[in-house]
Design an enzyme around this catalytic site. Structure first.
Site, PDB file in Angstrom:
ATOM      1  N   GLY A   6      45.453  91.866  41.065  1.00  0.00           N
ATOM      2  CA  GLY A   6      46.044  90.447  41.057  1.00  0.00           C
ATOM      3  C   GLY A   6      46.350  89.917  42.330  1.00  0.00           C
ATOM      4  CG  PHE A  53      22.052  92.591  37.218  1.00  0.00           C
ATOM      5  CD1 PHE A  53      21.320  92.856  38.406  1.00  0.00           C
ATOM      6  CD2 PHE A  53      23.237  92.306  37.111  1.00  0.00           C
ATOM      7  CE1 PHE A  53      22.329  93.106  39.481  1.00  0.00           C
ATOM      8  CE2 PHE A  53      24.123  92.703  38.090  1.00  0.00           C
ATOM      9  CZ  PHE A  53      23.535  92.869  39.178  1.00  0.00           C
ATOM     10  CB  ALA A  89      43.238  95.131  30.826  1.00  0.00           C
ATOM     11  CE1 TYR A 148      37.864  95.064  29.818  1.00  0.00           C
ATOM     12  CE2 TYR A 148      35.878  94.207  28.308  1.00  0.00           C
ATOM     13  CZ  TYR A 148      37.088  93.938  28.862  1.00  0.00           C
ATOM     14  OH  TYR A 148      37.588  92.756  29.071  1.00  0.00           O
TER      15      TYR A 148
HETATM   16  N1  UDP Z   1      24.197  88.779  36.474  1.00  0.00           N
HETATM   17  C1  UDP Z   1      23.277  88.813  37.226  1.00  0.00           C
HETATM   18  N2  UDP Z   1      23.414  89.075  38.347  1.00  0.00           N
HETATM   19  C2  UDP Z   1      24.567  89.522  38.941  1.00  0.00           C
HETATM   20  C3  UDP Z   1      25.867  89.579  38.107  1.00  0.00           C
HETATM   21  C4  UDP Z   1      25.552  89.094  36.610  1.00  0.00           C
HETATM   22  O1  UDP Z   1      22.050  88.553  36.715  1.00  0.00           O
HETATM   23  O2  UDP Z   1      24.732  89.838  40.041  1.00  0.00           O
HETATM   24  C5  UDP Z   1      23.865  88.628  34.833  1.00  0.00           C
HETATM   25  C6  UDP Z   1      24.321  89.641  33.783  1.00  0.00           C
HETATM   26  O3  UDP Z   1      23.436  90.444  33.817  1.00  0.00           O
HETATM   27  C7  UDP Z   1      24.812  88.963  32.557  1.00  0.00           C
HETATM   28  C8  UDP Z   1      25.329  87.563  33.149  1.00  0.00           C
HETATM   29  O4  UDP Z   1      24.774  87.644  34.454  1.00  0.00           O
HETATM   30  O5  UDP Z   1      23.666  88.671  31.905  1.00  0.00           O
HETATM   31  C9  UDP Z   1      26.737  87.384  33.221  1.00  0.00           C
HETATM   32  O6  UDP Z   1      27.202  88.759  33.785  1.00  0.00           O
HETATM   33  P1  UDP Z   1      28.854  88.841  34.267  1.00  0.00           P
HETATM   34  O7  UDP Z   1      28.915  89.903  35.067  1.00  0.00           O
HETATM   35  O8  UDP Z   1      29.236  87.518  34.955  1.00  0.00           O
HETATM   36  O9  UDP Z   1      29.599  88.674  32.944  1.00  0.00           O
HETATM   37  P2  UDP Z   1      29.534  89.608  31.595  1.00  0.00           P
HETATM   38  O10 UDP Z   1      28.310  88.997  30.848  1.00  0.00           O
HETATM   39  O11 UDP Z   1      28.990  90.967  32.174  1.00  0.00           O
HETATM   40  O12 UDP Z   1      31.012  89.694  31.035  1.00  0.00           O
END
Ligand code: UDP
Length: 335
Positions: free
Chosen positions: A36, A207, A74, A140
Site C-alpha cells: 500500500g 496472453f 492480502a 490465491y
Molecule cells: N492480460 C494480458 N496481458 C497482460 C496482462 C493481462 O493479456 O500484460 C490478460 C490476462 O491474461 C487476462 C486479462 O488480461 O485475461 C486480465 O488480466 P489481469 O491480470 O488484469 O486480471 P485477472 O483477470 O488476472 O484478475
C-alpha cells in the site's frame, strides 16, 4: 459507524476509505505498507502495522471502539501464489484467522471480506452466480475460499455477521485523479496498456490469442473501483447477526483483451504497440458476473456502466502520475 479497514492503503482499500469517510463514517486504516501507499489515505487515519500482530489489532479495535471491520489486507498475485503458496496461506488465511480472533476478544462481530471470483475457478456456467460450485485453481483463490469458510463457521458458532464480496476485475481510479492503481510489480491489464500508451513500456503482450472467444483473447468483467467501494459501504450497513452474505460484484459485461486495448487507444488517442504471446497459466477463458444478488440485497447499482468511462478515470490517474505514488515523493512513506 466506527470502522477498521485493513489494507486500506492499497488500491481498492484506499477508494473504500474515501467512500466511508465521505459518508460520515469514522475510519481507522491498518496497513503494513508492504504494497500500500501512505499517500493514498489521509495521514490522520493511518496506522502502520501488521495483521500478524494480534495484540495490536485487538488494542486498535478496543481503543477506537470499532463496530465493523472491512478486511482488504492480502496479497493479490495469482502467479506468485502458485510459486509461493506458503506466503499466501500465511498472510491471506492465517492472518485472517488472527484478525477474527482479535475481533472475538474485542467483541466485534461484523466484517466485510474482500473475496474474489478466483474462488470459482473455471466456471461451470456464465454469467457466474453465487450458487455455482467454488473450485479455485490456485492458492490465491483457495486461501480466499478458506477465509469464506471460516466466516461461515464464525457466523454459525459465534454469531458473526459477514459479507464476502467476490470481485471481478477491479479497474479505474477516483475521478478526482489523485488516487489510483499502483502495484509493484504491475501485472494488471489496464494499467499495463496505459503505461504502454505513455511510452513507459515498449508494448503490451496479449496472453493467448487461441481462446474459444470471438477474437481469441480472454474475456473479463471490469468493474470500477469506486463501485466496489460503494458496495462495501452498503454491505457494512446491512450486516445482521449470524447472517453471511456472499455477493458477486461485477459489471455483468465481458470485454476481451483486444477490446480493452482498443478502448484504451480511443481514450488516450494514442496507438498502443501490441505483441501476441502464449497463454498465461491459470487464466480461465471467460469470467463474467451475475451481480443480480448484490443489486437486490444491497440496492447496489454500479455508476460506471461502460468500459470507456472506467478507462477514462484510469487514464486521468496514470497520465498525471506516470510513476504512480512515487510522483509525490514528499508524501510517500509519511505516516
Ligand atoms: N492480460 C494480458 N496481458 C497482460 C496482462 C493481462 O493479456 O500484460 C490478460 C490476462 O491474461 C487476462 C486479462 O488480461 O485475461 C486480465 O488480466 P489481469 O491480470 O488484469 O486480471 P485477472 O483477470 O488476472 O484478475
Amino acid at each position: 459507524m466506527r470502522i477498521l479497514i485493513t489494507g486500506g492503503a492499497g488500491y481498492i482499500g484506499s477508494h473504500a476509505v474515501r467512500c466511508f469517510l465521505e459518508h460520515g463514517h469514522e475510519v481507522v486504516v491498518l496497513d503494513n505498507l508492504s504494497h500500500g501507499h501512505a499517500a493514498a489515505v489521509p495521514a490522520s487515519v493511518l496506522v502502520r502495522g501488521d495483521l500478524a500482530e494480534e495484540d495490536l489489532v485487538f488494542s486498535l479495535l478496543r481503543q477506537h471502539r470499532i463496530e465493523a471491520v472491512v478486511h482488504f489486507a492480502a496479497y493479490c498475485y495469482v502467479g506468485e501464489s502458485v510459486r509461493e503458496p506458503e506466503k499466501y496461506y500465511d498472510n491471506n488465511l492465517v492472518n485472517s484467522l488472527r484478525l477474527l480472533r482479535a475481533m472475538r476478544r474485542a467483541g466485534v462481530s461484523r466484517i466485510v471480506l474482500s473475496s474474489t471470483c478466483a474462488t470459482y475457478g473455471i466456471p461451470a456456467q456464465l454469467p457466474i452466480t453465487e450458487d455455482q460450485p467454488q473450485r479455485p485453481i490456485n492458492p490465491y483463490g483457495r486461501a480466499k475460499l478458506a477465509v469464506e469458510w471460516m466466516l461461515d463457521d464464525f457466523a454459525q458458532a459465534y454469531g458473526f455477521s459477514y459479507a464476502a464480496l467476490r470481485y471481478f476485475n477491479a479497474a479505474g481510479a477516483s475521478p478526482k485523479g489523485d488516487i489510483g492503481e499502483d502495484h509493484d510489480p504491475e501485472t494488471h491489464l489496464i494499467p499495463l496498456v496505459l503505461q504502454a500508451a505513455l511510452g513507459l513500456k515498449p508494448f503490451v503482450e496479449i496472453f493467448g490469442t487461441d481462446y474459444p472467444t470471438p477474437d481469441g483473447t480472454c474475456i473479463r468483467d471490469y468493474i470500477h473501483v469506486d463501485d466496489l467501494a460503494e458496495a462495501h459501504r452498503l454491505a457494512v450497513e446491512r450486516l445482521q447477526p449470524g447472517v453471511g452474505l456472499k455477493l458477486n460484484l461485477g459489471s455483468e459485461t465481458g470485454h476481451s483483451v483486444r477490446e480493452v486495448i482498443r478502448v484504451c487507444e480511443q481514450v488516450t488517442g494514442r496507438s498502443i504497440p501490441v505483441r501476441e504471446g502464449p497463454r498465461r497459466p491459470g487464466d480461465p477463458p471467460i469470467l463474467v458476473a451475475s451481480s443480480a444478488k448484490a443489486r437486490e440485497v444491497l440496492g447496489w447499482s454500479p455508476r460506471y456502466r461502460d468500459l470507456h468511462s472506467i478507462v477514462e478515470t484510469a487514464w486521468r490517474w496514470h497520465s498525471t502520475h506516470r510513476l504512480g505514488y512515487a510522483d509525490r515523493p514528499t508524501t510517500k512513506g509519511v505516516i
